[in-house]
Design an enzyme around this catalytic site. Structure first.
Site, PDB file in Angstrom:
ATOM      1  CD  GLU A  28      -2.723  -1.345   0.411  1.00  0.00           C
ATOM      2  OE1 GLU A  28      -3.075  -0.517  -0.351  1.00  0.00           O
ATOM      3  OE2 GLU A  28      -2.977  -2.423   0.446  1.00  0.00           O
ATOM      4  CG  PHE A  63      -6.254  22.025 -11.364  1.00  0.00           C
ATOM      5  CD1 PHE A  63      -5.651  21.551 -10.385  1.00  0.00           C
ATOM      6  CD2 PHE A  63      -6.899  21.062 -12.164  1.00  0.00           C
ATOM      7  CE1 PHE A  63      -5.649  20.381  -9.788  1.00  0.00           C
ATOM      8  CE2 PHE A  63      -6.850  19.815 -11.711  1.00  0.00           C
ATOM      9  CZ  PHE A  63      -6.184  19.231 -10.598  1.00  0.00           C
ATOM     10  CE  LYS A  93     -10.271   8.875  -8.059  1.00  0.00           C
ATOM     11  NZ  LYS A  93     -10.378   8.720  -6.706  1.00  0.00           N
TER      12      LYS A  93
END
Length: 405
Positions: free
Chosen positions: A44, A250, A265
């Site tokens: 992870e 952004f 996701k």
């Protein structure tokens, strides 16, 4: 079946913080499988401003044994992490491949887990965990993928290629896309809305009268050009609405703008919401984990069924119990588009592919360092090439036809 409806899928680029984490985790999978093809990996990754943290459990010859790292492995892990971030393109003050802080908290695999999944001399190894896995295919696109997701991925792939080549130097790595299509008789007939939000170089925005209107027009026109290149011309009409950086500025993005985690996701990774998902993420896991390998074999089977002309759409589910080799169930749904009964396909599948964890890995050749490239722009709908994306092959078509004749 509904005659007309709207459906939407999204994608995120390789620079999205969660995708940065996915790619790092799969870079570690590739590193370890390159050393020991039978390595066990559950890696992870967490990313945030100037920080990458690894956690999880691993085991493998020449990697980690008896509570100790093999010589040079910690250094190779850090090098793989930094190289992955560099290839994505992060050289920003808030996230830079060279200067970010790195923590390695990987440790040895639990012996309680190992005893349940390692193969004894007289039997196949058991599944690495319980769970359900789904595969899907649709004839909406040549890739046999849902069109909304296929186009969302391809928009971002093209933008990333243009950023790296210098064609679009005003782009930065973190980007999201979303495509809404109107369907009639289950076929996409019109794009009603397309959203692209992309991180950009300083000044390339214009919102509520602030920013540089000319620079924003350059960015907007470029993005609309990419959309026109990706989507079939007949889907883009006068009714298509474009939302390009709808919030305005952004400039801060990636892990500096939002923390990233491996496995957040999973719908982007699979079918964009057009099919069920069993719930398990793929990235960071070696192929003994059925979350990954069984999801690949179900896509392989579903794609071959559609490619064989047996149905226009196909969903397949497998289920497993930890420590048990054979699947507990096989389920096929052709969504009313099939030319044969689903039960016949369910009965035929075990004779075509051995669905134990090792049988899947052997059939698809999964014990290889082939996973970093899966971790952005979807695990499915990709081009099978050499050892890469073997679950996208359609080499089972003739066997399926023969079995169901």
């Amino acid at each position: 079946m509904r005659n007309s409806f709207l459906f939407t899928s999204e994608s995120v680029s390789e620079g999205h913080p969660d995708k940065v984490s996915d790619q790092i985790s799969d870079a570690i999978v590739d590193l370890f499988l390159g050393i020991d093809p039978e390595a066990r990996i559950a890696c992870e990754t967490m990313t945030t401003t100037q920080l990458v943290v690894l956690a999880g459990e691993i085991r493998g010859q020449g990697i980690y044994q008896d509570g100790q790292w093999a010589d040079g492995i910690p250094e190779k892990i850090e090098a793989a992490v930094r190289q992955t971030v560099r290839e994505i393109g992060y050289e920003q003050v808030g996230f830079h491949w060279k200067t970010l802080k790195f923590e390695n908290n990987l440790h040895g695999q639990s012996v309680d887990i190992a005893q349940g999944v390692d193969a004894a001399d007289d039997k196949d190894e058991g599944a690495g965990d319980q769970g359900i896995m789904f595969g899907y295919a649709s004839d909406e696109t040549p890739d046999l993928m849902p069109a909304t997701l296929d186009y969302s991925h391809k928009i971002l792939e093209q933008m990333a290629a243009d950023r790296k080549s210098g064609k679009a130097p005003f782009l930065e790595p973190d980007t999201k896309s979303q495509v809404t299509l109107r369907y009639a008789n289950e076929r996409p007939v019109e794009a009603t809305a397309i959203v692209v939000s992309t991180q950009h170089a300083p000044g390339y925005y214009f919102h509520n009268g602030e920013g540089d209107e000319a620079k924003y027009a350059e960015l907007r026109d470029y993005v609309k050009g990419v959309i026109a290149d990706v989507l079939p011309a007949e889907l883009l009409t006068d009714n298509t609405v474009y939302h390009i950086n709808p919030t305005g500025k952004f400039e801060i993005g990636g892990p500096d703008g939002d923390a990233g985690l491996t496995g957040r996701k999973i719908i982007v990774d699979t079918y964009g919401g057009a099919a069920p998902h069993g719930g398990g993420a793929f990235s960071g896991k070696d192929p003994t984990k059925v979350d990954r390998s069984a999801a690949y074999i179900t896509r392989y089977l579903a794609k071959n069924i559609v490619a064989a002309g047996l149905a226009r759409r196909c969903t397949i589910q497998l289920s497993y119990a930890i420590g048990v080799a054979e699947p507990l169930s096989i389920y096929v749904d052709l969504h009313g588009t099939g030319s044969v009964d689903e039960s016949r396909i369910e009965a035929a599948i075990p004779g075509l592919v051995k669905l134990t964890p090792r049988g899947i890995r052997t059939h698809l050749g999964l014990n290889k360092p082939i996973y970093r490239g899966t971790a952005a722009y979807g695990h499915f709908g990709r081009k099978a090439e050499g050892d890469l994306f073997p679950w996208e092959r359609t080499d089972l078509v003739e066997k399926l036809k023969a079995a169901l004749a």
